[in-house]
Scaffold this active site. Structure first.
Site, PDB file in Angstrom:
ATOM      1  N   GLU A  24      39.991  50.482  56.061  1.00  0.00           N
ATOM      2  CA  GLU A  24      38.733  50.204  55.378  1.00  0.00           C
ATOM      3  C   GLU A  24      38.248  48.824  55.823  1.00  0.00           C
ATOM      4  O   GLU A  24      38.953  47.826  55.667  1.00  0.00           O
ATOM      5  CB  GLU A  24      38.944  50.209  53.858  1.00  0.00           C
ATOM      6  CG  GLU A  24      37.652  50.033  53.096  1.00  0.00           C
ATOM      7  CD  GLU A  24      37.853  49.945  51.580  1.00  0.00           C
ATOM      8  OE1 GLU A  24      38.797  49.286  51.143  1.00  0.00           O
ATOM      9  OE2 GLU A  24      37.044  50.542  50.853  1.00  0.00           O
ATOM     10  N   GLU A  36      40.625  52.264  40.990  1.00  0.00           N
ATOM     11  CA  GLU A  36      39.657  52.793  41.961  1.00  0.00           C
ATOM     12  C   GLU A  36      39.725  51.839  43.148  1.00  0.00           C
ATOM     13  O   GLU A  36      39.378  50.671  43.026  1.00  0.00           O
ATOM     14  CB  GLU A  36      38.273  52.825  41.305  1.00  0.00           C
ATOM     15  CG  GLU A  36      37.357  53.816  41.955  1.00  0.00           C
ATOM     16  CD  GLU A  36      36.635  53.204  43.118  1.00  0.00           C
ATOM     17  OE1 GLU A  36      37.188  53.298  44.248  1.00  0.00           O
ATOM     18  OE2 GLU A  36      35.562  52.642  42.929  1.00  0.00           O
ATOM     19  N   LYS A  87      37.334  40.834  33.009  1.00  0.00           N
ATOM     20  CA  LYS A  87      37.547  39.778  33.998  1.00  0.00           C
ATOM     21  C   LYS A  87      36.707  40.121  35.227  1.00  0.00           C
ATOM     22  O   LYS A  87      37.059  40.990  36.030  1.00  0.00           O
ATOM     23  CB  LYS A  87      39.035  39.698  34.382  1.00  0.00           C
ATOM     24  CG  LYS A  87      39.353  38.548  35.278  1.00  0.00           C
ATOM     25  CD  LYS A  87      39.862  39.067  36.611  1.00  0.00           C
ATOM     26  CE  LYS A  87      39.951  37.986  37.619  1.00  0.00           C
ATOM     27  NZ  LYS A  87      38.635  37.650  38.203  1.00  0.00           N
ATOM     28  N   CYS A 115      32.861  51.130  48.263  1.00  0.00           N
ATOM     29  CA  CYS A 115      34.128  51.854  48.380  1.00  0.00           C
ATOM     30  C   CYS A 115      33.926  53.279  48.883  1.00  0.00           C
ATOM     31  O   CYS A 115      34.816  53.839  49.519  1.00  0.00           O
ATOM     32  CB  CYS A 115      34.864  51.838  47.061  1.00  0.00           C
ATOM     33  SG  CYS A 115      33.824  52.307  45.691  1.00  0.00           S
TER      34      CYS A 115
HETATM   35  P1  NAD Z   1      40.491  42.340  45.016  1.00  0.00           P
HETATM   36  O1  NAD Z   1      41.306  43.561  44.842  1.00  0.00           O
HETATM   37  O2  NAD Z   1      41.107  41.153  45.639  1.00  0.00           O
HETATM   38  O3  NAD Z   1      39.886  41.872  43.602  1.00  0.00           O
HETATM   39  C1  NAD Z   1      39.442  42.798  42.597  1.00  0.00           C
HETATM   40  C2  NAD Z   1      39.700  42.157  41.252  1.00  0.00           C
HETATM   41  O4  NAD Z   1      41.108  41.905  41.116  1.00  0.00           O
HETATM   42  C3  NAD Z   1      39.014  40.799  41.099  1.00  0.00           C
HETATM   43  O5  NAD Z   1      38.556  40.659  39.773  1.00  0.00           O
HETATM   44  C4  NAD Z   1      40.112  39.834  41.415  1.00  0.00           C
HETATM   45  O6  NAD Z   1      39.921  38.560  40.831  1.00  0.00           O
HETATM   46  C5  NAD Z   1      41.338  40.524  40.842  1.00  0.00           C
HETATM   47  N1  NAD Z   1      42.567  40.097  41.485  1.00  0.00           N
HETATM   48  C6  NAD Z   1      42.715  39.562  42.721  1.00  0.00           C
HETATM   49  N2  NAD Z   1      43.993  39.251  42.959  1.00  0.00           N
HETATM   50  C7  NAD Z   1      44.684  39.586  41.849  1.00  0.00           C
HETATM   51  C8  NAD Z   1      46.061  39.512  41.485  1.00  0.00           C
HETATM   52  N3  NAD Z   1      46.977  38.986  42.299  1.00  0.00           N
HETATM   53  N4  NAD Z   1      46.418  39.985  40.268  1.00  0.00           N
HETATM   54  C9  NAD Z   1      45.509  40.498  39.436  1.00  0.00           C
HETATM   55  N5  NAD Z   1      44.197  40.578  39.710  1.00  0.00           N
HETATM   56  C10 NAD Z   1      43.781  40.129  40.903  1.00  0.00           C
HETATM   57  O7  NAD Z   1      39.240  42.752  45.778  1.00  0.00           O
HETATM   58  P2  NAD Z   1      38.160  41.779  46.330  1.00  0.00           P
HETATM   59  O8  NAD Z   1      38.619  40.389  46.631  1.00  0.00           O
HETATM   60  O9  NAD Z   1      37.063  41.917  45.347  1.00  0.00           O
HETATM   61  O10 NAD Z   1      37.935  42.450  47.720  1.00  0.00           O
HETATM   62  C11 NAD Z   1      38.991  42.534  48.687  1.00  0.00           C
HETATM   63  C12 NAD Z   1      38.977  43.864  49.335  1.00  0.00           C
HETATM   64  O11 NAD Z   1      39.059  44.891  48.332  1.00  0.00           O
HETATM   65  C13 NAD Z   1      37.686  44.164  50.060  1.00  0.00           C
HETATM   66  O12 NAD Z   1      37.649  43.636  51.338  1.00  0.00           O
HETATM   67  C14 NAD Z   1      37.680  45.659  50.027  1.00  0.00           C
HETATM   68  O13 NAD Z   1      38.426  46.212  51.069  1.00  0.00           O
HETATM   69  C15 NAD Z   1      38.311  45.997  48.718  1.00  0.00           C
HETATM   70  N6  NAD Z   1      37.340  46.277  47.676  1.00  0.00           N
HETATM   71  C16 NAD Z   1      37.239  47.532  47.239  1.00  0.00           C
HETATM   72  C17 NAD Z   1      36.334  47.847  46.254  1.00  0.00           C
HETATM   73  C18 NAD Z   1      36.174  49.220  45.750  1.00  0.00           C
HETATM   74  O14 NAD Z   1      35.197  49.513  45.101  1.00  0.00           O
HETATM   75  N7  NAD Z   1      37.097  50.088  45.987  1.00  0.00           N
HETATM   76  C19 NAD Z   1      35.528  46.865  45.695  1.00  0.00           C
HETATM   77  C20 NAD Z   1      35.671  45.567  46.140  1.00  0.00           C
HETATM   78  C21 NAD Z   1      36.601  45.286  47.123  1.00  0.00           C
END
Ligand code: NAD
Length: 494
Positions: A397, A263, A187, A298
Site C-alpha cells: 500500500e 480498519e 483520539k 484506504c
Molecule cells: P497510524 O496507524 O500510524 O495512525 C493511526 C492512529 O493510530 C493515529 O491516531 C495515531 O496517532 C495512532 N497511533 C500511532 N502509533 C500508535 C501506537 N504506537 N499505539 C497506539 N496508537 C498509535 O497511521 P497514520 O500515521 O495515520 O498513517 C500511516 C500509514 O497508515 C499510512 O501511510 C497508510 O498506509 C496507513 N493509513 C491507513 C488508513 C486507512 O484508512 N486504512 C488511514 C490512514 C493511514
C-alpha cells in the site's frame, strides 16, 4: 458563531488554530505540539500533547458517567434529539469544518466542502435516526421461560482515528458508538486534530454530556497506546496502518481483552474486462478510484488489471482524463490533487516511485514532483504500466498517487491477480456480461465489490475488509451498531 473558510485560513496564517483536550478533568500537562499545514509546511497553531494520566482521568469520568447513566439511560429518542441538534450545528458550521480539514490535512477545499463534511453530517443524521429503531429479540423458548436477547452498550469506547479523512472518520466511529449509549473517548491523529476538536465542542453545545464524549489530543505512542492498554476501556475502534492495528491486538491481549475493531487499508484492484465500456464516466470512475484524496485512501483502487485487448485504448483515455486533475494548492477551488500529508509520508511515496522505476515498471503518465508548490510535497497522479506481481508497487500500500497497471488474458487470471494480495478491502470491475459479473463478484475476496463503477458504498452499507484489511467488525450501516453493543440474554423463568 459560524465562521467562513477565509477566516479559518486567516487564523492559520496567524498560527492561531488550536485543538486541546476536551475532558471532564483538567488536562494534566500544558505541553503542546506544533501543527504545520502540509499545504506549505508553515506553522498554523498548536495541539495539546496529552499524557497517559489524561487518559486515566478521562476513562474514570467516562466510566462514572456510564454507570450513572447520564447518557446511557436516556431513551434512544432523547439521544436522537440531542444528536439532531448537533447535526444542525454542524450544518451551521459546515464551511468552517471544511476549511479546518483543508488546512490541517491539505485536502482540496472543494472536496472538503462537497464531500467530506456533507458525508460527516449525513453519518450523524443517519445514526441519529437509526438509534430508536434497534429492537431486541425474544427467543423461541416455549412456555417454561421467556428468553429476551437484548443489545446493551459495551461501555467505554476508545476511537483512534487516522489523518486521511479527519471529520469523516470521527463520524464513522463516534456516531454509532454514541448512539448506542456508550461513553466515547476520541483520539484524533496528531496531524489532523482540528475538526475533531471543533465537532466535539459543537456536541457539548448541542447537549451531549461531557462524560459521554471526550477528546484527547496527542501522539499515538502516548495516547493511542494508553487507550489500547487501559484496563477499563471495553473496546477500541481503530482506522489506520496495519502495523499499528496489530499493536492494538497486542495491547488488548496484554490488558483486559478489550474488543478491537480494525480498519487497516488495502491494495484494491480495478479489473477492466475485454467487454468493458470505456466511456467518460467509466474513465472518471477509474481515475477517482485511483487518485481521489491524493490516493491517501484506504480503499484506493491502486492496481489496475486490464485485459490486454483494452490496454492501449484505456491508457490513452486515462492520460487524457488526467489533464482535468489539477495539482495545486488545496485553497484553490480548481485543485483536485493537494500535497502529501507530511514530509515523511511524501518521502515514502517518492521512494515507491523510484523503486517502481528501478524494478522495471514503465512510467506512462505523471511522475513529476511539484517542488515549486508550497511545501513541495505535491506528486502528480502517476501511472506505471507492466507492473508484475513480484514488484513492490503491486504488493504494498503506497497511500500516494501511484497506479500500477497489469494486463491479463483470461477471467481466471484476472481473479487470481485481483486476489493476489494480503489485503481485501475493496474491488471494482467493469464488464457487460451478467454471468461474468456474478462469477467475478463472488470470487473476489473483498469487503466491498463494485461493478461498473467505483463506490465505497454509502452510510447504509457496511464497510470493512477481508484478510489483513480489517478485523472484528465493520464501519457504517446497521452492522456498525452491533459492534458497539454486547449481547445479553435475560432468562425469565415462569
Ligand atoms: P497510524 O496507524 O500510524 O495512525 C493511526 C492512529 O493510530 C493515529 O491516531 C495515531 O496517532 C495512532 N497511533 C500511532 N502509533 C500508535 C501506537 N504506537 N499505539 C497506539 N496508537 C498509535 O497511521 P497514520 O500515521 O495515520 O498513517 C500511516 C500509514 O497508515 C499510512 O501511510 C497508510 O498506509 C496507513 N493509513 C491507513 C488508513 C486507512 O484508512 N486504512 C488511514 C490512514 C493511514
Amino acid at each position: 458563531m459560524s465562521i467562513t473558510k477565509e477566516q479559518v485560513f486567516e487564523q492559520a496564517k496567524q498560527q492561531k488554530l488550536w485543538a486541546g483536550q476536551l475532558t471532564v478533568a483538567d488536562p494534566q500537562s500544558e505541553a503542546t505540539l506544533d501543527n504545520h499545514t502540509p499545504i506549505d509546511n508553515t506553522l498554523i497553531g498548536q495541539i495539546a500533547a496529552g499524557t497517559a494520566e489524561d487518559v486515566d482521568a478521562a476513562v474514570k469520568a467516562a466510566r462514572d458517567g456510564f454507570e450513572n447513566g447520564t447518557w446511557r439511560r436516556l431513551a434512544p429518542s432523547e439521544r436522537k434529539t440531542i444528536m439532531q441538534r448537533w447535526c444542525a450545528l454542524m450544518h451551521e458550521h459546515a464551511e468552517e469544518l471544511a476549511a479546518l480539514d483543508c488546512v490541517d490535512a491539505g485536502k482540496p477545499i472543494t472536496e472538503c466542502l462537497n464531500t467530506d463534511i456533507p458525508a460527516t453530517i449525513e453519518t450523524f443524521e443517519w445514526y441519529a435516526e437509526a438509534a430508536d429503531k434497534v429492537f431486541g429479540k425474544v427467543a423461541p423458548t416455549g412456555s417454561a421461560a421467556l428468553g429476551l436477547i437484548i443489545q446493551e452498550p459495551i461501555g467505554v469506547v476508545g476511537a483512534v482515528l487516522p489523518w486521511n479523512f479527519p471529520a469523516q472518520m470521527y463520524a464513522w466511529k463516534v456516531a454509532p458508538a454514541l448512539m448506542m449509549g456508550n461513553s466515547v473517548i476520541v483520539k484524533p491523529a496528531a496531524l489532523t486534530s482540528l475538526s475533531a476538536y471543533r465537532l466535539t465542542e459543537l456536541a457539548y453545545e448541542a447537549g451531549v454530556p461531557k462524560e459521554a464524549l471526550q477528546l484527547i489530543c496527542g501522539t499515538g505512542k502516548t495516547i493511542g497506546a494508553a487507550i489500547g492498554r487501559h484496563m477499563d476501556i471495553d473496546m477500541v475502534s481503530f482506522t489506520g496502518s496495519i502495523e499499528v492495528g496489530r499493536l492494538f491486538l497486542q495491547y488488548s491481549a496484554q490488558s483486559n481483552l478489550k474488543e478491537i475493531v480494525l480498519e487497516c487499508g488495502g491494495k484494491s484492484p480495478q479489473v477492466i474486462f475485454d467487454d468493458a465500456v470505456l466511456d467518460d464516466a467509466v474513465i472518471n470512475d477509474i481515475l477517482s478510484a485511483a487518485f481521489w484524496n491524493m490516493s491517501e485512501n484506504c480503499s484506493c483502487g491502486s492496481r489496475l488489471l486490464v485485459h490486454s485487448s483494452q490496454k492501449e485504448s484505456l491508457l490513452n483515455k486515462l492520460k487524457e482524463g488526467l489533464k482535468g486533475w489539477k495539482v495545486g494548492s488545496p485553497y484553490d477551488v480548481e485543485t483536485a490533487i493537494g500535497p502529501m500529508i507530511e514530509k515523511a509520508h511524501f518521502e515514502k511515496v517518492c521512494h515507491y516511485l523510484e523503486t517502481a522505476k528501478a524494478e522495471g515498471a514503465t512510467l506512462v503518465a505523471g511522475g513529476k514532483i511539484h517542488t515549486n508548490l508550497g511545501s513541495g510535497w505535491y506528486i502528480e497522479p502517476t501511472i506505471f504500466d507492466n507492473v508484475t506481481p513480484d514488484m513492490t508497487l503491486f504488493k504494498e500500500e503506497v497511500f500516494g498517487p501511484l497506479l500500477a497497471v497489469t494486463s491479463f488474458e483470461t477471467d481466471e487470471e484476472a481473479i487470481a491477480l485481483a486476489n493476489d494480495t494480503e489485503f481485501g478491502l475493496a474491488a471494482s470491475f467493469y464488464t457487460q456480461n451478467i454471468k461474468r459479473a456474478y462469477k467475478v463478484g463472488s470470487a473476489i475476496k473483498a469487503g466491498t465489490v463494485s461493478i461498473n463503477g467505483f463506490s465505497e458504498g454509502d452510510i447504509t452499507t457496511p464497510f470493512g475488509g477481508y484478510k489483513q484489511s480489517g478485523f472484528g467488525g465493520r464501519d457504517n450501516g446497521l452492522e456498525a451498531l452491533s459492534q458497539y453493543t454486547q449481547t445479553k440474554t435475560i432468562w425469565l423463568v415462569n
